[in-house]
Design a protein around this motif. Structure first.
Motif, mmCIF file in Angstrom:
data_model
loop_
_atom_site.group_PDB
_atom_site.id
_atom_site.type_symbol
_atom_site.label_atom_id
_atom_site.label_comp_id
_atom_site.label_asym_id
_atom_site.label_seq_id
_atom_site.Cartn_x
_atom_site.Cartn_y
_atom_site.Cartn_z
ATOM 1 N N MET A 1 0.802 -1.220 0.000
ATOM 2 C CA MET A 1 0.000 0.000 0.000
ATOM 3 C C MET A 1 0.842 1.281 0.000
ATOM 4 O O MET A 1 0.560 2.192 -0.765
ATOM 5 C CB MET A 1 -1.005 0.000 1.149
ATOM 6 C CG MET A 1 -2.179 -0.925 0.900
ATOM 7 S SD MET A 1 -3.321 -1.028 2.288
ATOM 8 C CE MET A 1 -4.050 0.603 2.242
ATOM 9 N N PRO A 2 1.867 1.384 0.838
ATOM 10 C CA PRO A 2 2.603 2.654 0.846
ATOM 11 C C PRO A 2 3.558 2.833 -0.339
ATOM 12 O O PRO A 2 3.821 3.962 -0.743
ATOM 13 C CB PRO A 2 3.375 2.642 2.153
ATOM 14 C CG PRO A 2 3.424 1.219 2.588
ATOM 15 C CD PRO A 2 2.258 0.524 1.947
ATOM 16 N N GLN A 3 4.059 1.708 -0.904
ATOM 17 C CA GLN A 3 5.073 1.832 -1.958
ATOM 18 C C GLN A 3 5.363 0.465 -2.559
ATOM 19 O O GLN A 3 5.133 -0.557 -1.927
ATOM 20 C CB GLN A 3 6.374 2.387 -1.385
ATOM 21 C CG GLN A 3 7.045 1.398 -0.438
ATOM 22 C CD GLN A 3 8.256 1.962 0.275
ATOM 23 O OE1 GLN A 3 8.292 3.135 0.572
ATOM 24 N NE2 GLN A 3 9.238 1.124 0.518
ATOM 25 N N ASN B 1 11.445 -6.129 18.983
ATOM 26 C CA ASN B 1 11.751 -7.298 18.156
ATOM 27 C C ASN B 1 11.901 -6.956 16.668
ATOM 28 O O ASN B 1 11.990 -7.857 15.838
ATOM 29 C CB ASN B 1 10.691 -8.371 18.371
ATOM 30 C CG ASN B 1 10.837 -9.015 19.723
ATOM 31 O OD1 ASN B 1 11.665 -9.883 19.901
ATOM 32 N ND2 ASN B 1 10.069 -8.551 20.704
ATOM 33 N N LYS B 2 11.921 -5.665 16.375
ATOM 34 C CA LYS B 2 12.151 -5.177 15.006
ATOM 35 C C LYS B 2 11.276 -5.885 13.974
ATOM 36 O O LYS B 2 11.746 -6.352 12.941
ATOM 37 C CB LYS B 2 13.630 -5.305 14.645
ATOM 38 C CG LYS B 2 14.538 -4.478 15.532
ATOM 39 C CD LYS B 2 16.005 -4.752 15.246
ATOM 40 C CE LYS B 2 16.939 -3.914 16.080
ATOM 41 N NZ LYS B 2 16.831 -4.011 17.486
ATOM 42 N N VAL B 3 9.979 -5.934 14.275
ATOM 43 C CA VAL B 3 9.021 -6.556 13.367
ATOM 44 C C VAL B 3 8.865 -5.659 12.142
ATOM 45 O O VAL B 3 8.678 -4.449 12.282
ATOM 46 C CB VAL B 3 7.655 -6.754 14.067
ATOM 47 C CG1 VAL B 3 6.617 -7.313 13.112
ATOM 48 C CG2 VAL B 3 7.820 -7.659 15.281
ATOM 49 N N PRO B 4 8.962 -6.232 10.928
ATOM 50 C CA PRO B 4 8.802 -5.418 9.718
ATOM 51 C C PRO B 4 7.422 -4.775 9.665
ATOM 52 O O PRO B 4 6.464 -5.274 10.256
ATOM 53 C CB PRO B 4 8.954 -6.415 8.565
ATOM 54 C CG PRO B 4 9.530 -7.645 9.160
ATOM 55 C CD PRO B 4 9.208 -7.636 10.610
ATOM 56 N N VAL B 5 7.332 -3.685 8.927
ATOM 57 C CA VAL B 5 6.060 -2.983 8.780
ATOM 58 C C VAL B 5 5.201 -3.758 7.798
ATOM 59 O O VAL B 5 5.340 -3.621 6.590
ATOM 60 C CB VAL B 5 6.276 -1.533 8.291
ATOM 61 C CG1 VAL B 5 4.939 -0.819 8.121
ATOM 62 C CG2 VAL B 5 7.162 -0.780 9.262
ATOM 63 N N VAL B 6 4.347 -4.619 8.321
ATOM 64 C CA VAL B 6 3.456 -5.406 7.481
ATOM 65 C C VAL B 6 2.020 -4.888 7.566
ATOM 66 O O VAL B 6 1.158 -5.356 6.850
ATOM 67 C CB VAL B 6 3.489 -6.910 7.833
ATOM 68 C CG1 VAL B 6 4.842 -7.508 7.507
ATOM 69 C CG2 VAL B 6 3.158 -7.135 9.287
#
Length: 160
Positions: free
Chosen positions: A47-49, A141-146
């Motif tokens: 959605m963002p890119q 925990n550096k979870v990716p932006v999903v």
């Protein structure tokens, strides 16, 4: 077998059962829109890119072959397209099509509405505290932006 209402639940049990709850809501939204959970995740991530394949694989936690199959299936439906990467002539990026963007926005809004309703029994203060605590776990925990915040460029959640 399960805890009765009002009984204390440990952090492991609470987090695991919460993940099952959110996944079930995500799958239910996906079924309504004719999307597999993985396709729904792919659309929300895009959605963002647009993303390059290797970066997309990292965000979604998929091996190259699994990601290629997912992108192929979603492209056949006309929801995503491969486009040249302006930074690397050998690479491609995956982007939403117009149809894909429209479906992603509808799916995202409905999924947000359903997930927002999950803690309906909590006070505003408890909801805010829950968001703060879970947000800290995600950041630590550096979870990716999903999945984006509503104010990070995604459409506002609304009923259908």
């Amino acid at each position: 077998m399960g805890k009765a209402v009002g009984e204390h639940m440990g952090v492991v049990t609470a987090l695991v059962r919460s993940s099952f709850l959110v996944n079930a809501v995500y799958a239910e939204s996906g079924r309504e829109y004719g999307l597999s959970p993985q396709q729904g995740q792919l659309l929300c991530v895009l959605m963002p890119q647009p993303y390059g394949m290797s970066e997309l694989g990292g965000v979604l936690g998929l091996a190259k072959s699994s990601l290629t199959g997912l992108v192929d299936r979603t492209a056949r439906r006309g929801l995503v397209r491969r486009e040249p990467d302006p930074q690397d002539a050998r690479a491609v990026r995956v982007a939403l099509t117009t149809e894909g963007r429209e479906l992603a926005e509808e799916f995202y809004a409905e999924t947000c509405r359903r997930v927002e309703a999950l803690p309906a029994g909590l006070s505003d203060t408890d909801r805010s505290r829950l968001a703060d605590l879970l947000g800290q776990v995600v950041l630590d925990n550096k979870v990716p932006v999903v999945f984006m915040e509503l104010d990070e460029g995604a459409p506002a959640a609304h009923g259908r």
